[in-house]
Motif scaffolding. Structure first.
Motif, short mmCIF file in Angstrom:
data_model
loop_
_atom_site.label_atom_id
_atom_site.label_comp_id
_atom_site.label_asym_id
_atom_site.label_seq_id
_atom_site.Cartn_x
_atom_site.Cartn_y
_atom_site.Cartn_z
N VAL A 194 0.66 -1.17 0.06
CA VAL A 194 0.07 0.03 -0.03
C VAL A 194 0.94 1.18 0.16
O VAL A 194 0.42 2.32 -0.63
CB VAL A 194 -0.96 0.05 1.09
N GLU A 196 4.07 1.57 -1.28
CA GLU A 196 4.30 1.59 -2.69
C GLU A 196 3.62 2.15 -3.71
O GLU A 196 3.75 3.21 -4.34
CB GLU A 196 4.96 0.30 -3.05
N LEU A 197 2.22 1.97 -3.38
CA LEU A 197 1.16 2.54 -4.21
C LEU A 197 0.95 3.99 -4.02
O LEU A 197 0.60 4.70 -4.99
CB LEU A 197 -0.42 1.58 -3.99
N LYS A 200 3.58 5.82 -5.36
CA LYS A 200 3.54 6.04 -6.96
C LYS A 200 2.56 6.95 -7.45
O LYS A 200 2.50 7.83 -8.20
CB LYS A 200 3.17 4.58 -7.65
#
Length: 448
Positions: A194, A196-197, A200
């Protein structure tokens, strides 16, 4: 066999095709600053309502996009950063050294702020009176600060964007995960995914920073104008000079003497995060960039993933040290209140201990009201500074971000875990490099 795909991107296009040169991210930010100033001046001087409204909306949307990611980003960043400490040798020692250097640099920053305020007397000759001030709707106090850390439920902090309570819940969850060990691994894996999401998605917002810069700077100039800035000329100059002394004087001195590394190389590597902090006025919004530049400066990823998120919510040399020191002197002079040595010591204490109240969001109103209420100064003084706050907040946040990258470098160098080769080679913009990495195909070994 065809050419290596990695090298194909550097070849000139065949024929007479025209290739538009790629503009570096830092140049886009500078262009946004210049264009924002020009459009803001045009909207104010020519009284162009639609341009004024457009600048306001553009800046507001950019800040809202940043804030949209703040709550979940802080929660998962703190949770993951605490659990990552299990991968680091001497984790408790590193955490202790990090907090110690946070306090040392904050104490130096507040001392500089007090010295500049006592020398320049920023509240004298402004033409402002106590009647110009207005008490804020919400004032910070030590009781509110201490009791406000613990939320009443798990939903309200996220809905109301109470970063301090979010940090508390994330810290509790992270410590509990460490205690559970392997049983908590599925939750940690999900949390890392989550995070990393979110990072991004936040990169996409960061790419809009040049456009956001036009709106934020343009609206500030169009709304406040140079006349208002003139009334606060000394105070504004004091804040910028104080932040510059810390950022370009104290920090390089610490890098050269404590870390024994090149200060110039530090700014080469950290500059993308510093300039984004200046534009966005949000340490938390800048956090992904700050962490990336910190890792590129040679700080181990496991330690950087703890120190940077922790610093983004508690390490505020600009907002929580220099600014409240100068603001307290400024307001005391406007209201004709004499401050003594004990008051200055109290300002230093509040700045070092209470900096977590700023919580990495735009503005430092909570920290200022906390300082004023502790000193017994009129809270109406906050209203005197609200008009000029956005212009001050840019330099304050840039200083915050620089300090948030500095301390991990200092601690890593002292603990001999800093990668000096990476440090000496750090220079590229993380936004530009992230795009290149995403677009490059996986490299497959080619047989000889």
């Amino acid at each position: 066999m065809s050419a290596n795909p990695a090298s194909a991107t550097t070849e000139e296009p065949s024929g007479s095709g025209f290739r538009i040169p790629k503009v570096p991210f830092w140049a886009q930010i500078v262009a946004g600053l210049v264009l924002g100033v020009l459009l803001g001046w045009l909207a104010r001087s020519q009284d162009i309502d639609w341009l004024y409204t457009t600048l306001d909306k553009v800046g507001h949307i950019f800040v809202q996009l940043l804030k949209l990611a703040v709550a979940p980003l802080v929660f998962f960043a703190i949770l993951v950063s605490i659990t990552n400490l299990r991968k680091v040798n001497n984790a408790a020692r590193l955490a202790g050294r990090t907090v110690l250097w946070f306090m040392i640099t904050s104490l130096i920053a507040v001392a500089i702020g007090l010295a500049i305020g006592l020398i320049t007397n920023p509240g004298s000759g402004t033409g402002l009176t106590p009647k110009d001030g207005k008490a804020p709707e919400h004032a910070g106090s030590w009781l509110d600060f201490l009791t406000g850390i613990i939320p009443e439920n798990v939903i309200t902090p996220f809905a109301e964007l109470n970063v301090l309570q979010i940090v508390f819940m994330a810290a509790v969850a992270g410590i509990a995960a460490l205690q559970l060990g392997e049983k908590a691994q599925p939750i940690l894996t999900l949390s890392e995914a989550v995070l990393e999401l979110l990072q991004k998605a936040l990169w996409w917002v960061i790419r809009l920073a040049p456009i956001g810069t036009i709106g934020l700077i343009g609206y500030a100039i169009a709304d406040y104008g140079w006349d208002l800035i003139g009334k606060y000329a000394t105070f504004t100059a004091d804040v910028y000079i104080g932040c510059a002394l810390v950022m370009f004087g104290v920090y390089p001195l610490l890098l050269a003497t404590v870390a024994k590394v090149s200060p110039l190389q530090f700014f080469k590597g950290a500059w993308p995060a510093i300039q984004l902090g200046f534009v966005s006025r949000s340490s938390v919004g800048t956090m992904p960039v700050t962490q990336q530049v910190t890792e590129r400066l040679g700080v181990p990823k496991e330690y950087a993933s703890f120190s940077v998120p922790f610093g983004a919510t508690t390490k505020m040399d600009g907002c929580a040290a220099i600014y409240p020191a100068l603001a307290a002197i400024f307001i005391a002079q406007i209201f004709d209140v004499q401050l003594g040595v004990g008051d200055y010591i109290l300002i230093a204490f509040v700045s070092v201990i209470g900096s977590a109240a700023t919580a990495g969001l735009t503005g430092a109103t909570v920290m200022l009201t906390l300082t004023l209420s502790t000193l017994g100064l009129p809270l109406e003084g906050v209203g005197l500074l609200m008009a000029i706050d956005p212009i001050l907040d840019m330099m304050r946040t840039a200083t915050n971000v620089a300090g948030q990258a500095l301390v991990p470098v200092l601690v890593s160098a002292r603990e001999k875990i800093l990668d000096h080769d990476l440090y000496n080679s750090a220079s590229a913009s993380p936004v530009d490099d992230a795009e290149v990495q995403d677009s490059e195909p996986a490299k497959v070994p080619v047989p000889a």
